[in-house]
Write a protein that holds these residues in place. Structure first.
Motif, PDB file in Angstrom:
ATOM      1  N   UNK A  93     -28.740 -13.506  24.308  1.00 30.32           N
ATOM      2  CA  UNK A  93     -28.298 -14.192  25.524  1.00 30.32           C
ATOM      3  C   UNK A  93     -29.441 -14.943  26.210  1.00 30.32           C
ATOM      4  N   UNK A  94     -30.618 -14.345  26.246  1.00 30.62           N
ATOM      5  CA  UNK A  94     -31.740 -14.958  26.958  1.00 30.62           C
ATOM      6  C   UNK A  94     -32.690 -15.721  26.040  1.00 30.62           C
ATOM      7  N   UNK A  95     -32.278 -15.947  24.800  1.00 34.15           N
ATOM      8  CA  UNK A  95     -33.119 -16.709  23.880  1.00 34.15           C
ATOM      9  C   UNK A  95     -33.147 -18.174  24.309  1.00 34.15           C
ATOM     10  N   UNK A  96     -34.279 -18.862  24.142  1.00 28.46           N
ATOM     11  CA  UNK A  96     -34.346 -20.288  24.494  1.00 28.46           C
ATOM     12  C   UNK A  96     -33.498 -21.131  23.558  1.00 28.46           C
ATOM     13  N   UNK A  97     -33.072 -22.280  24.053  1.00 31.65           N
ATOM     14  CA  UNK A  97     -32.283 -23.222  23.262  1.00 31.65           C
ATOM     15  C   UNK A  97     -33.173 -24.365  22.802  1.00 31.65           C
TER      16      UNK A  97
ATOM     17  N   UNK B 184     -31.254 -34.500  15.584  1.00 31.95           N
ATOM     18  CA  UNK B 184     -29.991 -35.167  15.898  1.00 31.95           C
ATOM     19  C   UNK B 184     -29.455 -34.779  17.266  1.00 31.95           C
ATOM     20  N   UNK B 185     -30.185 -33.937  18.007  1.00 37.51           N
ATOM     21  CA  UNK B 185     -29.752 -33.523  19.329  1.00 37.51           C
ATOM     22  C   UNK B 185     -28.788 -32.361  19.322  1.00 37.51           C
ATOM     23  N   UNK B 186     -28.664 -31.661  18.178  1.00 37.14           N
ATOM     24  CA  UNK B 186     -27.759 -30.527  18.087  1.00 37.14           C
ATOM     25  C   UNK B 186     -28.484 -29.268  18.567  1.00 37.14           C
ATOM     26  N   UNK B 187     -27.927 -28.547  19.561  1.00 33.37           N
ATOM     27  CA  UNK B 187     -28.613 -27.349  20.063  1.00 33.37           C
ATOM     28  C   UNK B 187     -28.523 -26.204  19.066  1.00 33.37           C
ATOM     29  N   UNK B 188     -29.556 -25.343  19.064  1.00 35.31           N
ATOM     30  CA  UNK B 188     -29.530 -24.143  18.239  1.00 35.31           C
ATOM     31  C   UNK B 188     -30.407 -23.084  18.898  1.00 35.31           C
ATOM     32  N   UNK B 189     -30.076 -21.807  18.624  1.00 33.15           N
ATOM     33  CA  UNK B 189     -30.832 -20.678  19.150  1.00 33.15           C
ATOM     34  C   UNK B 189     -31.160 -19.737  18.013  1.00 33.15           C
ATOM     35  N   UNK B 190     -31.806 -18.618  18.350  1.00 33.39           N
ATOM     36  CA  UNK B 190     -32.171 -17.641  17.332  1.00 33.39           C
ATOM     37  C   UNK B 190     -30.947 -16.966  16.727  1.00 33.39           C
TER      38      UNK B 190
ATOM     39  N   UNK C 255     -32.299 -42.830  22.564  1.00 31.98           N
ATOM     40  CA  UNK C 255     -31.711 -43.376  21.348  1.00 31.98           C
ATOM     41  C   UNK C 255     -30.194 -43.193  21.445  1.00 31.98           C
ATOM     42  N   UNK C 256     -29.379 -44.153  20.995  1.00 36.24           N
ATOM     43  CA  UNK C 256     -27.916 -44.040  21.125  1.00 36.24           C
ATOM     44  C   UNK C 256     -27.368 -42.759  20.509  1.00 36.24           C
ATOM     45  N   UNK C 257     -27.898 -42.342  19.346  1.00 38.47           N
ATOM     46  CA  UNK C 257     -27.407 -41.129  18.689  1.00 38.47           C
ATOM     47  C   UNK C 257     -27.708 -39.891  19.533  1.00 38.47           C
ATOM     48  N   UNK C 258     -28.933 -39.825  20.056  1.00 39.97           N
ATOM     49  CA  UNK C 258     -29.325 -38.674  20.882  1.00 39.97           C
ATOM     50  C   UNK C 258     -28.525 -38.653  22.173  1.00 39.97           C
ATOM     51  N   UNK C 259     -28.313 -39.843  22.744  1.00 40.35           N
ATOM     52  CA  UNK C 259     -27.539 -39.913  23.979  1.00 40.35           C
ATOM     53  C   UNK C 259     -26.115 -39.432  23.765  1.00 40.35           C
ATOM     54  N   UNK C 260     -25.512 -39.805  22.624  1.00 45.93           N
ATOM     55  CA  UNK C 260     -24.155 -39.358  22.323  1.00 45.93           C
ATOM     56  C   UNK C 260     -24.107 -37.842  22.127  1.00 45.93           C
ATOM     57  N   UNK C 261     -25.106 -37.302  21.409  1.00 45.78           N
ATOM     58  CA  UNK C 261     -25.154 -35.854  21.189  1.00 45.78           C
ATOM     59  C   UNK C 261     -25.369 -35.111  22.501  1.00 45.78           C
ATOM     60  N   UNK C 262     -26.175 -35.682  23.373  1.00 44.82           N
ATOM     61  CA  UNK C 262     -26.444 -35.044  24.655  1.00 44.82           C
ATOM     62  C   UNK C 262     -25.187 -34.995  25.523  1.00 44.82           C
ATOM     63  N   UNK C 263     -24.436 -36.095  25.571  1.00 46.10           N
ATOM     64  CA  UNK C 263     -23.198 -36.125  26.337  1.00 46.10           C
ATOM     65  C   UNK C 263     -22.191 -35.116  25.781  1.00 46.10           C
TER      66      UNK C 263
END
Length: 397
Positions: free
Chosen positions: A317-321, A326-332, A377-385
């Motif tokens: 739960x408290x692991x950093x993201x 490509x802007x895709x989030x991931x954790x441990x 970058x357009x790809x990163x912006x789309x992934x962020x949204x």
């Protein structure tokens, strides 16, 4: 200016002082001073003391020495009553003055009649003065351990319990009596509850325990209150259970009894059947809710064990993201965490002048970073949204 320090102006005066241009005329400027009205009311006048304040007693306790404190009192009743009033007005003095009070009583209470009178005075104060029941119970506990007199009729604690038994035996009549009778009885019930919580009795092995006779007495008092379910009786029962419910339930459970279950069942029956007011029914339901939450108590956590993904569902739960290129989030918690994190480290090698927390170590005027455009970058912006929308959706769920 030489004349100004000699001019007295009354406090709160509305007079005006005119100061003209500097010059010889200033010395002759006229000042009008309002007349000062002197009050003849003493600072020790009764008007400055709150109602019920015992000025003589508090002054004697503040000014006189311990040896002289009770010399001016003609009777034991006068001395004890003044001390009880003093504690009522200043309960914070209990710790600092109760020891000397007990020592004084040991020199004064030397006969059965005096001890009976002392018990009656404390009992009346605890059941007739609002908010004194707690301090009164503490005082009773202290005196039960520090009064040296122990006549054949019984020591202080025994005489106190005998006095309480007189009211206890009239419980059925009191709950059905008029408003004044019920009010006096309710004061007794709450004082007995405070005694149950504060009166300490040493067992045969030296352990400190509560008076078991009071535990059984409170159970019967609850029965009497619920047997005549008018509003005032039910409110008293609620106050009693809020004060002692958790302690009573623990004591009953230790004996293998389910008395508290019976009490709660009786409350639920009262809510369904009794003709009490809506507000009182709400109070009863809140009490049932309080008991279902273990009387609001929070128990300590279990002994510390090393948390692992297998035994702790909130391990990640408290692991950093982190984010991939490509802007895709991931954790441990992700299965391919190691691979993605290694890629992240390799990308960070492209920016050696940045610390892990993003602090710029390159200094001002770095040509490379000055030329970087702030736009995504357009790809990163789309992934962020997309990430923001998903996070908002999860939060609402």
């Amino acid at each position: 200016s030489e004349h100004l320090p000699q001019i007295g102006i009354a406090s709160g005066s509305q007079s005006k002082v005119s100061v003209f241009d500097s010059g010889p005329e200033m010395a002759e400027s006229q000042v009008t001073v309002a007349p000062v009205i002197t009050s003849k009311l003493s600072v020790k006048a009764p008007e400055f003391y709150p109602a019920g304040y015992s000025q003589s007693f508090n002054q004697s306790f503040a000014d006189s020495s311990f040896e002289d404190r009770y010399d001016s009192y003609l009777t034991l009743a006068e001395y004890v009553q003044d001390f009880l009033n003093h504690l009522t007005e200043q309960p914070g003095c209990f710790e600092t003055e109760v020891e000397q009070f007990a020592e004084t009583l040991n020199g004064w209470v030397t006969a059965d009649e005096a001890l009976q009178e002392l018990v009656e005075l404390i009992y009346q104060q605890a059941t007739s003065v609002p908010n004194f029941s707690y301090i009164g119970a503490r005082l009773c506990n202290y005196l039960s351990h520090h009064l040296t007199i122990s006549p054949q009729s019984g020591n202080f604690r025994q005489l106190l319990l005998q006095r309480c038994r007189t009211e206890y035996e009239n419980r059925d009549e009191a709950t059905r009596g008029d408003e004044i009778t019920r009010k006096q009885f309710h004061a007794f019930v709450l004082f007995l509850a405070e005694l149950y919580l504060n009166l300490e009795i040493k067992g045969t092995k030296g352990q400190v325990m509560r008076a078991e006779i009071l535990q059984e007495g409170l159970r019967e008092l609850l029965n009497a209150l619920f047997s005549n379910p008018v509003d005032s009786n039910l409110i008293c029962a609620v106050k009693l259970l809020k004060l002692t419910g958790s302690v009573l339930e623990d004591a009953w459970k230790e004996k293998g009894k389910n008395d508290m279950e019976e009490v709660i069942q009786r409350i639920e029956n009262v809510v369904l059947d009794a003709n009490c007011s809506r507000d009182v029914k709400h109070m009863l339901l809140k009490l049932v809710e309080l008991r279902s939450s273990n009387w609001g108590r929070v128990h300590g956590t279990s002994p510390h064990t090393e948390a692992t993904p297998e035994n702790d569902p909130n391990y990640f739960m408290n692991e950093p993201t982190f984010y991939t290129s490509d802007g895709v989030p991931f954790t441990a918690a992700d299965p391919d965490y190691q691979e993605k994190y290694q890629e992240l480290l390799e990308r960070e090698d492209l920016f050696p002048e940045y610390e892990e927390n993003g602090t710029d170590l390159s200094g001002p005027g770095d040509q490379y970073f000055d030329d970087i455009d702030d736009e995504m970058d357009p790809e990163i912006e789309e992934a962020y949204e997309k990430f923001c929308l998903e996070s908002e959706h999860k939060r609402k769920q």
